[in-house]
Design a protein around this motif. Structure first.
Motif, PDB file in Angstrom:
ATOM      1  N   GLY A  50      -6.714  -2.271 -11.865  1.00 13.91           N
ATOM      2  CA  GLY A  50      -7.683  -1.250 -11.490  1.00 13.91           C
ATOM      3  C   GLY A  50      -8.611  -1.648 -10.358  1.00 13.91           C
ATOM      4  N   LYS A  51      -8.544  -2.883  -9.883  1.00 14.10           N
ATOM      5  CA  LYS A  51      -9.476  -3.343  -8.855  1.00 14.10           C
ATOM      6  C   LYS A  51      -9.328  -2.607  -7.533  1.00 14.10           C
ATOM      7  N   CYS A  52      -8.119  -2.169  -7.220  1.00 16.26           N
ATOM      8  CA  CYS A  52      -7.948  -1.459  -5.949  1.00 16.26           C
ATOM      9  C   CYS A  52      -8.634  -0.099  -5.987  1.00 16.26           C
ATOM     10  N   CYS A  53      -8.960   0.381  -7.173  1.00 11.24           N
ATOM     11  CA  CYS A  53      -9.612   1.682  -7.326  1.00 11.24           C
ATOM     12  C   CYS A  53     -11.124   1.565  -7.447  1.00 11.24           C
ATOM     13  N   LEU A  54     -11.654   0.398  -7.136  1.00  7.39           N
ATOM     14  CA  LEU A  54     -13.102   0.218  -7.118  1.00  7.39           C
ATOM     15  C   LEU A  54     -13.642   0.632  -5.754  1.00  7.39           C
ATOM     16  N   LEU A  65     -15.919  -7.098   3.357  1.00 11.16           N
ATOM     17  CA  LEU A  65     -15.870  -6.132   2.264  1.00 11.16           C
ATOM     18  C   LEU A  65     -16.450  -6.722   0.986  1.00 11.16           C
ATOM     19  N   ALA A  66     -17.142  -5.891   0.250  1.00 13.10           N
ATOM     20  CA  ALA A  66     -17.650  -6.285  -1.062  1.00 13.10           C
ATOM     21  C   ALA A  66     -17.157  -5.260  -2.076  1.00 13.10           C
ATOM     22  N   PHE A  67     -16.664  -5.761  -3.184  1.00 13.30           N
ATOM     23  CA  PHE A  67     -16.215  -4.894  -4.264  1.00 13.30           C
ATOM     24  C   PHE A  67     -17.412  -4.538  -5.127  1.00 13.30           C
ATOM     25  N   THR A  68     -17.441  -3.298  -5.589  1.00 12.07           N
ATOM     26  CA  THR A  68     -18.457  -2.915  -6.564  1.00 12.07           C
ATOM     27  C   THR A  68     -17.765  -2.751  -7.919  1.00 12.07           C
ATOM     28  N   SER A  69     -18.535  -2.558  -8.951  1.00 10.03           N
ATOM     29  CA  SER A  69     -17.970  -2.276 -10.271  1.00 10.03           C
ATOM     30  C   SER A  69     -17.878  -0.771 -10.509  1.00 10.03           C
ATOM     31  N   ILE A  70     -17.999   0.000  -9.431  1.00 16.64           N
ATOM     32  CA  ILE A  70     -17.922   1.455  -9.520  1.00 16.64           C
ATOM     33  C   ILE A  70     -16.471   1.883  -9.322  1.00 16.64           C
ATOM     34  N   ALA A  71     -15.947   2.584 -10.308  1.00 16.16           N
ATOM     35  CA  ALA A  71     -14.550   3.020 -10.275  1.00 16.16           C
ATOM     36  C   ALA A  71     -14.425   4.392  -9.651  1.00 16.16           C
ATOM     37  N   ASP A 101       4.355  -0.436   4.980  1.00 20.60           N
ATOM     38  CA  ASP A 101       3.768  -0.169   6.297  1.00 20.60           C
ATOM     39  C   ASP A 101       2.248  -0.297   6.295  1.00 20.60           C
ATOM     40  N   ALA A 102       1.609   0.057   5.194  1.00 19.30           N
ATOM     41  CA  ALA A 102       0.145   0.014   5.109  1.00 19.30           C
ATOM     42  C   ALA A 102      -0.382  -1.341   4.640  1.00 19.30           C
ATOM     43  N   LEU A 103       0.492  -2.194   4.151  1.00 24.07           N
ATOM     44  CA  LEU A 103       0.055  -3.457   3.539  1.00 24.07           C
ATOM     45  C   LEU A 103      -0.746  -4.337   4.494  1.00 24.07           C
ATOM     46  N   GLU A 104      -0.298  -4.479   5.713  1.00 26.07           N
ATOM     47  CA  GLU A 104      -0.988  -5.367   6.646  1.00 26.07           C
ATOM     48  C   GLU A 104      -2.419  -4.910   6.910  1.00 26.07           C
ATOM     49  N   THR A 105      -2.619  -3.621   7.123  1.00 30.00           N
ATOM     50  CA  THR A 105      -3.972  -3.137   7.413  1.00 30.00           C
ATOM     51  C   THR A 105      -4.837  -3.070   6.162  1.00 30.00           C
ATOM     52  N   ALA A 106      -4.229  -2.977   4.985  1.00 36.38           N
ATOM     53  CA  ALA A 106      -4.993  -2.861   3.733  1.00 36.38           C
ATOM     54  C   ALA A 106      -5.171  -4.191   3.014  1.00 36.38           C
ATOM     55  N   ARG A 107      -4.577  -5.264   3.533  1.00 30.48           N
ATOM     56  CA  ARG A 107      -4.568  -6.542   2.802  1.00 30.48           C
ATOM     57  C   ARG A 107      -5.966  -7.014   2.412  1.00 30.48           C
ATOM     58  N   ASP A 108      -6.925  -6.987   3.320  1.00 25.54           N
ATOM     59  CA  ASP A 108      -8.280  -7.451   3.009  1.00 25.54           C
ATOM     60  C   ASP A 108      -8.969  -6.559   1.992  1.00 25.54           C
ATOM     61  N   TRP A 109      -8.522  -5.330   1.883  1.00 26.21           N
ATOM     62  CA  TRP A 109      -9.090  -4.364   0.961  1.00 26.21           C
ATOM     63  C   TRP A 109      -8.606  -4.609  -0.470  1.00 26.21           C
ATOM     64  N   CYS A 114      -4.203  -9.531  -6.350  1.00 27.69           N
ATOM     65  CA  CYS A 114      -3.199  -8.477  -6.217  1.00 27.69           C
ATOM     66  C   CYS A 114      -1.833  -9.052  -5.840  1.00 27.69           C
ATOM     67  N   ALA A 115      -0.796  -8.617  -6.540  1.00 27.32           N
ATOM     68  CA  ALA A 115       0.566  -9.098  -6.279  1.00 27.32           C
ATOM     69  C   ALA A 115       1.006  -8.773  -4.860  1.00 27.32           C
ATOM     70  N   TYR A 116       0.677  -7.594  -4.372  1.00 32.27           N
ATOM     71  CA  TYR A 116       1.081  -7.232  -3.016  1.00 32.27           C
ATOM     72  C   TYR A 116       0.475  -8.203  -2.008  1.00 32.27           C
ATOM     73  N   ARG A 117      -0.786  -8.490  -2.167  1.00 33.36           N
ATOM     74  CA  ARG A 117      -1.472  -9.413  -1.268  1.00 33.36           C
ATOM     75  C   ARG A 117      -0.917 -10.827  -1.419  1.00 33.36           C
ATOM     76  N   LEU A 118      -0.779 -11.282  -2.657  1.00 32.40           N
ATOM     77  CA  LEU A 118      -0.265 -12.636  -2.893  1.00 32.40           C
ATOM     78  C   LEU A 118       1.111 -12.826  -2.266  1.00 32.40           C
ATOM     79  N   LEU A 119       2.013 -11.902  -2.510  1.00 31.00           N
ATOM     80  CA  LEU A 119       3.367 -12.023  -1.986  1.00 31.00           C
ATOM     81  C   LEU A 119       3.383 -11.948  -0.458  1.00 31.00           C
ATOM     82  N   ALA A 120       2.569 -11.079   0.116  1.00 30.49           N
ATOM     83  CA  ALA A 120       2.483 -10.976   1.577  1.00 30.49           C
ATOM     84  C   ALA A 120       1.967 -12.270   2.190  1.00 30.49           C
ATOM     85  N   GLU A 121       1.164 -13.012   1.429  1.00 35.19           N
ATOM     86  CA  GLU A 121       0.613 -14.279   1.908  1.00 35.19           C
ATOM     87  C   GLU A 121       1.466 -15.478   1.506  1.00 35.19           C
TER      88      GLU A 121
END
Length: 170
Positions: A50-54, A65-71, A101-109, A114-121
Motif C-alpha cells: 500500500g505504500k505506493c498509494c500514500l 520526496l517524502a512519504f506521508t501516512s495519508i492514504a 515504460d513508466a518505471l524509470e520515471t516513477a522509480r524514486d516515487w 518495492c519489488a519493481y524498484r528493487l528488481l530495476a536496481e
C-alpha cells in the motif's frame, strides 16, 4: 510509527488472494527482464504493502520526496488494496499506472521496499515477499505494509499534510 490521528482498521475479511499468483513461471523475476513480463507476472510483483498509494510531498528546493501516512482516498486501509483498481486513473488525478515504460520515471516515487524498484536496481525480492512465501499476508506480518498505520486522505486537510510525513523516503 503510529500517528496519533491514525484510525484503527479492521483486518481484511476472508477473501481470495489480492493478486492471482497461480500459473506463473517459476522465479520469473530472476529469469526474465521486467520489460518482457506478461501482465499477470508484472502484477504479481506487487507485494500489496500500500505504500505506493500514500500521498507524497516534494520539497520544492531539493526535489526530494517524502512519504506521508495519508492514504489515497481509494485505498482500503485494511487490505492495502485499491478500492477501484480498474478505474483508479480516472478517479484519482495523478495516479500512475506503473508499467515497464513508466518505471524509470516513477522509480524514486516507489518505496525502497518495492519489488519493481528493487528488481530495476538489480536487487532480489525480500524474503517476506508473497512470491517467495506463497502467502499474501506475509508483507503485513513482516511489518512492511502500513496496515493500521494510515489515515484516509479525506480526513486530512491539505494544508496539514506535512504533519503526516513519515520516516520512509523513496
Amino acid at each position: 510509527m503510529t500517528r496519533p490521528n491514525a484510525r484503527p482498521v479492521r483486518p481484511p475479511q476472508e477473501t481470495a488472494a489480492p493478486i492471482d499468483r497461480t500459473g506463473l513461471r517459476p522465479e520469473f523475476w530472476r529469469r526474465f527482464p521486467l520489460e518482457s513480463l506478461p501482465r499477470d507476472e508484472w502484477e504479481a510483483l506487487c507485494d500489496g504493502c500500500g505504500k505506493c498509494c500514500l500521498i507524497k510531498l516534494e520539497d520544492e528546493d531539493t526535489g526530494r520526496l517524502a512519504f506521508t501516512s495519508i492514504a489515497c482516498r481509494l485505498l482500503d486501509l485494511g487490505s492495502c488494496r485499491c478500492g477501484n483498481y480498474p478505474l483508479r486513473r480516472q478517479l484519482v488525478r495523478g495516479c500512475i499506472a506503473l508499467d515497464p515504460d513508466a518505471l524509470e520515471t516513477a522509480r524514486d516515487w516507489l518505496p525502497s521496499t518495492c519489488a519493481y524498484r528493487l528488481l530495476a536496481e538489480g536487487e532480489d525480492l525480500p524474503a517476506w515477499h508473497p512470491l517467495l512465501t506463497g502467502d499474501p499476508e506475509s508483507v503485513h506480518r513482516a511489518g512492511v505494509s502500513l496496515r493500521g498505520r494510515m489515515t484516509p486522505e479525506y480526513e486530512v486537510d491539505e494544508e496539514d499534510w506535512e504533519d503526516y510525513v513519515i520516516a520512509e523516503q523513496g
